[in-house]
Design a protein around this motif. Sequence first.
Motif, PDB file in Angstrom:
ATOM      1  N   PHE A   1       0.919  -1.166   0.003  1.00  0.00           N
ATOM      2  CA  PHE A   1       0.140  -0.232   0.150  1.00  0.00           C
ATOM      3  C   PHE A   1       0.552   1.070   0.046  1.00  0.00           C
ATOM      4  O   PHE A   1       0.712   1.995  -1.112  1.00  0.00           O
TER       5      PHE A   1
ATOM      6  N   GLY B   1       1.758   1.881  -3.458  1.00  0.00           N
ATOM      7  CA  GLY B   1       1.364   2.547  -4.205  1.00  0.00           C
ATOM      8  C   GLY B   1       1.511   3.690  -3.964  1.00  0.00           C
ATOM      9  O   GLY B   1       0.871   4.663  -5.176  1.00  0.00           O
TER      10      GLY B   1
ATOM     11  N   LEU C   1      -6.318   1.290   1.766  1.00  0.00           N
ATOM     12  CA  LEU C   1      -6.614   0.944   0.063  1.00  0.00           C
ATOM     13  C   LEU C   1      -6.405   2.553  -0.446  1.00  0.00           C
ATOM     14  O   LEU C   1      -6.326   2.128  -2.177  1.00  0.00           O
TER      15      LEU C   1
ATOM     16  N   GLU D   1      -2.968   4.248  -2.006  1.00  0.00           N
ATOM     17  CA  GLU D   1      -2.806   4.488  -3.321  1.00  0.00           C
ATOM     18  C   GLU D   1      -3.463   5.282  -4.700  1.00  0.00           C
ATOM     19  O   GLU D   1      -2.751   5.690  -6.129  1.00  0.00           O
TER      20      GLU D   1
ATOM     21  N   GLN E   1      -9.220  -2.832  -7.257  1.00  0.00           N
ATOM     22  CA  GLN E   1      -7.889  -2.877  -6.334  1.00  0.00           C
ATOM     23  C   GLN E   1      -8.828  -4.056  -5.371  1.00  0.00           C
ATOM     24  O   GLN E   1      -7.474  -4.797  -4.807  1.00  0.00           O
TER      25      GLN E   1
ATOM     26  N   TYR F   1       0.013  -8.698  -3.950  1.00  0.00           N
ATOM     27  CA  TYR F   1      -1.097  -7.779  -3.980  1.00  0.00           C
ATOM     28  C   TYR F   1      -0.026  -6.452  -4.792  1.00  0.00           C
ATOM     29  O   TYR F   1       1.229  -6.492  -3.804  1.00  0.00           O
TER      30      TYR F   1
ATOM     31  N   PRO G   1      -0.176  -3.031  -6.339  1.00  0.00           N
ATOM     32  CA  PRO G   1      -0.850  -1.569  -6.118  1.00  0.00           C
ATOM     33  C   PRO G   1      -0.988  -0.980  -7.512  1.00  0.00           C
ATOM     34  O   PRO G   1      -0.180  -1.070  -8.660  1.00  0.00           O
ATOM     35  N   TRP G   2      -2.079   0.198  -7.845  1.00  0.00           N
ATOM     36  CA  TRP G   2      -2.437   0.856  -9.016  1.00  0.00           C
ATOM     37  C   TRP G   2      -1.342   2.319  -9.096  1.00  0.00           C
ATOM     38  O   TRP G   2      -1.422   2.135  -7.939  1.00  0.00           O
TER      39      TRP G   2
END
Length: 335
Positions: A108, A111, A239, A242, A314, A329, A331-332
């Motif tokens: 997280f 990102g 969340l 990012e 996500q 995972y 991140p974007w």
Amino acid sequence: MLKTLFLTTPGTSLHLEGDTVRIHHPEKPGRNVLPLVRIDQFVVWRGVEVSNELMHRCAKDSRGITWLSRNGRFLHRTTGPQNGNPVVRLEQVRAYDDSRRLELAKAFLAGKIQNYRQLLLRTARDASGERKEKLREIAQRHAESLQTLSESPSVSEVLGVEGKAGQDYFQEGMPKLAPGVFPGRNRRPPQDTFNCLLSFGYGMLRVAVEGALEQVGLDPYIGYLHGVRSGQPSLALDLMEEFRAMLVDRLVATLYNRGQVKPAHTESLPSGEVRLTDEGRTMFLEQWSKARERSWRHSELGRDVPAATLPLIQARFLARYLRGDQPGYTPWIAS
């Protein structure tokens, strides 16, 4: 793409009419009806009434209704039966107590820092002189922070990296994004227009992220970077990290740089708090809705997707990782 319907005007009431919602205000005659099938969720401000029939229908359809205070602070949210497989929630709790917590906390934050860098470097492309060099210098510091982050052996050290990266960004980077208008980060309450818009934007982002987590069956209150605290939606805050820079900070800086923020958009209270006026809320929500329609590249999917879908995408990737359906995972990161 489904839409979020924002209702800000006190005295407005919402009613169920077949498969539609009827919007009524005594000072605005006429019949205003929208099909429910086109609406993803409702976000209503204090002073807006929602009929019991509409709330029951939204609960049945798992369509969220979020209530906010007049200055955009989260009050409460209603949803229908919990979605998702309970196995996901069991794994979400287990991950908090094993090595996955550190892994997710790093992801997280990575990102967040990467998107800090993207925003600073994109701004530097159109800058010149000292401003251009400063933006690049801060982006380089963030690159070094990413290296430190990858080597951090504990969540407490990860939080230390977050503090340093955030300090560089808000104290030195943000003033270069919108020169002459950002006095430094302040909140709870915001004491200037720029911070007022940032806080309001983060509030809108929280609504989107929390709804996405609930939709895939995750508990917004059990997080990894932000830990577990009573009353704090820690996973939603995780969340959100990012998305903050590219979806909120970039929008606010752009509004200033284009001269779209006017004195009439905010008001100062005797307490020192600065809050949006009705005109300011309308302006920001219009721009926020337009920004949510903008497409961004998603490297994991290999295609462009609207900004409004990023939190849900996500959240689904996170649920898949916790279930063991994918090895990690990612991140974007804007590209």
